[in-house]
Design an enzyme around this catalytic site. Structure first.
Site, PDB file in Angstrom:
ATOM      1  CG  ASP A   1      84.081  -8.933  21.172  1.00 12.09           C
ATOM      2  OD1 ASP A   1      83.359  -7.832  21.129  1.00 12.09           O
ATOM      3  OD2 ASP A   1      85.382  -8.471  21.059  1.00 12.09           O
TER       4      ASP A   1
ATOM      5  CG  HIS B   1      89.234  -6.764  23.866  1.00 11.07           C
ATOM      6  ND1 HIS B   1      88.805  -8.071  23.292  1.00 11.07           N
ATOM      7  CD2 HIS B   1      88.255  -5.941  23.520  1.00 11.07           C
ATOM      8  CE1 HIS B   1      87.663  -8.074  22.845  1.00 11.07           C
ATOM      9  NE2 HIS B   1      87.372  -6.632  22.953  1.00 11.07           N
TER      10      HIS B   1
ATOM     11  NE  ARG C   1      88.643   2.932  21.877  1.00 10.05           N
ATOM     12  CZ  ARG C   1      87.576   2.646  21.171  1.00 10.05           C
ATOM     13  NH1 ARG C   1      86.770   3.608  20.739  1.00 10.05           N
ATOM     14  NH2 ARG C   1      87.307   1.520  20.693  1.00 10.05           N
TER      15      ARG C   1
ATOM     16  CD  GLU D   1      89.452  -4.589  20.983  1.00  6.16           C
ATOM     17  OE1 GLU D   1      88.931  -5.345  19.914  1.00  6.16           O
ATOM     18  OE2 GLU D   1      88.659  -3.660  21.544  1.00  6.16           O
TER      19      GLU D   1
END
Length: 461
Positions: free
Chosen positions: A327, A276, A217, A242
């Site tokens: 993360d 993810h 994206r 994710e």
């Protein structure tokens, strides 16, 4: 030569007693022997004795600066259905406060915590490149070099992943607000990557620089194709599938779900690490397992953000490769990441010991998988106690009461499911003995610098 003597060690062939690991001056393992240590060392050797020796995994996905936000995002946002997307808004507001000095101090603190938790390597998915407002620093790689400076202080192994972050969504809207500090067009990213690669050359030889498009994206299909050629053999990481909203956005814009689109349009192979993957259908899980890529799992963060549950049971049964990352760094703990991964499978499937196999206990199977998968994702010759590998090693505390009478798989299960990071006694990163008696050798100065940053930020967060 340094020799680490262990009463038991987890070697590629399994558990072995009375192991003596020789580490050369370059930080690589030069010998692995069993038997009487007196006959295996010379008078010039430096011998260090431990109870239990393990290969140390890489922490394959980190956004270091987010560590300073830990504990600040547990309130509801304006939407009664708070989600990842409201958490992002808080993160962008936080970003505007951070200076290069702040980022270096926070990163050093994060890397120290990683080492104390048992990770030998920090794979930094680094997308914080610019000043507030979106202008480069005079040195476009200023903040990449701050990550490197932190690694020089902490002694952690570093795989630096400069991130290309082009758009605010699949509609190619421009980045706004705090996101502007992430923004790179293709020319800027190529310059940034070159400067960052130069900037880390002062670090030890185990340092790696890879490439990271942020996500489908956030990068155009054209740029995704081009940046795969910047360093064709280097680690290549990307967030993928994710969130449900992310999957829907990609499907609407690109005509396919993220995993489907990627595997139809890119030659995904062993240099890829897809982060993810918590929103996969069964056929997508199978495709990922067959590809040889690593699924980069971040169970604590994925739990915190409500991302979803990766299908680890099916994926590992199909030969898939996994690694672990911290993360958002809300909690840096190797044992808790592994425990959370398996518990998520148990809760979904109403099972126990979900990721155990007929030959290996749950803890053994997960630990070996993430050690080898993390090394692959980091582009690092580690993950096993074997001649030629970097000496990335963990020694567990032989005096801990929970380890009494425990050997082999049972000891590793105790560490992961009944213990915590206080059981980590020593950690070596490419032979650098950075954690001793459970604490980093530079802990006091690193903590003092972090405290100064947090005191400064405290009134503005």
């Amino acid at each position: 030569m340094k020799i680490i003597s262990a009463k038991q060690a987890l070697l590629p062939q399994g558990w072995v007693s009375d192991v003596h690991v020789g580490v050369g001056a370059d930080g690589r393992i030069v010998s692995v022997n069993y038997g009487d240590s007196a006959s295996l060392k010379s008078s010039d050797d430096e011998v260090y004795s431990v109870e239990t020796l393990l290969p140390s995994p890489a922490n394959l996905h980190s956004h270091a600066f987010q560590r300073a936000m830990a504990g600040l995002t547990e309130k509801r946002g304006p939407d009664p259905r708070d989600s990842f997307w409201t958490w992002r808004k808080l993160m962008y507001k936080f970003l505007d406060q951070l200076t290069p000095d702040d980022i270096e101090a926070i990163t050093a603190f994060v890397q120290m915590e990683m080492l104390e938790a048992g990770y030998a390597t920090n794979v930094e998915f680094h997308y914080l490149h610019k000043q507030p407002g979106g202008a480069f620093y005079d040195n476009p790689a200023e903040l990449s070099e701050r990550i490197a400076a932190a690694a020089e202080l902490t002694g952690v192994g570093l795989t630096l992943l400069p991130v290309h972050y082009q758009y605010g969504g699949c509609d190619q809207r421009p980045l706004k607000g705090g996101q502007q500090r992430f923004s790179t067009d293709l020319i800027e990213f190529e310059l940034l990557w070159e400067r960052a690669s130069e900037g880390v050359k002062k670090l030890p030889a185990d340092t790696v620089v890879g490439v990271a498009p942020h996500s489908l994206r956030a990068v155009s299909p054209e740029n995704l194709k081009i940046i795969q050629q910047i360093a064709p053999s280097a680690p290549f990481h990307m967030h993928l599938a994710e969130q449900i909203q992310e999957v829907e956005e990609v499907q609407a814009a690109w005509g396919a779900r993220p995993v489907e689109w990627l595997f139809d349009n890119a030659a995904v192979d062993a240099r890829w690490c897809l982060i993810h993957c918590t929103q996969l259908l069964p056929h997508e899980t199978s495709a990922l397992a067959r590809s040889g890529a690593v699924a980069g799992l971040c169970p604590i963060t994925e739990s915190s953000l409500g991302d979803g549950i990766f299908d680890g049971v099916s994926y590992l049964e199909q030969g898939g490769r996994i690694g672990i990352g911290s993360d958002s760094n809300i909690r840096i703990s190797l044992s808790e990441e592994l425990r959370t991964l398996d518990y998520s499978q148990r809760l979904r499937d109403h099972s126990r010991a979900a990721l155990a196999s007929a030959e290996q206990s749950t803890g053994r199977r997960i630990f070996e998988s993430v050690a080898e998968g993390g090394a692959q994702a980091a582009g690092r010759a580690s993950g096993r106690i074997k001649i030629g590998m970097w000496a990335d090693l963990i020694a567990l505390d032989g005096d801990h009461p929970d380890f009494i009478g425990r050997q082999g798989d049972a000891l590793l299960d105790t560490f992961i499911f009944a213990g915590d990071d206080r059981m980590v006694q020593d950690v070596w990163s490419a032979g650098r003995h950075q954690v001793r008696a459970g604490q980093h050798i530079q802990r006091d100065s690193i903590v003092d610098s972090y405290k100064c940053v947090m005191k400064k930020l405290g009134g503005n967060l």
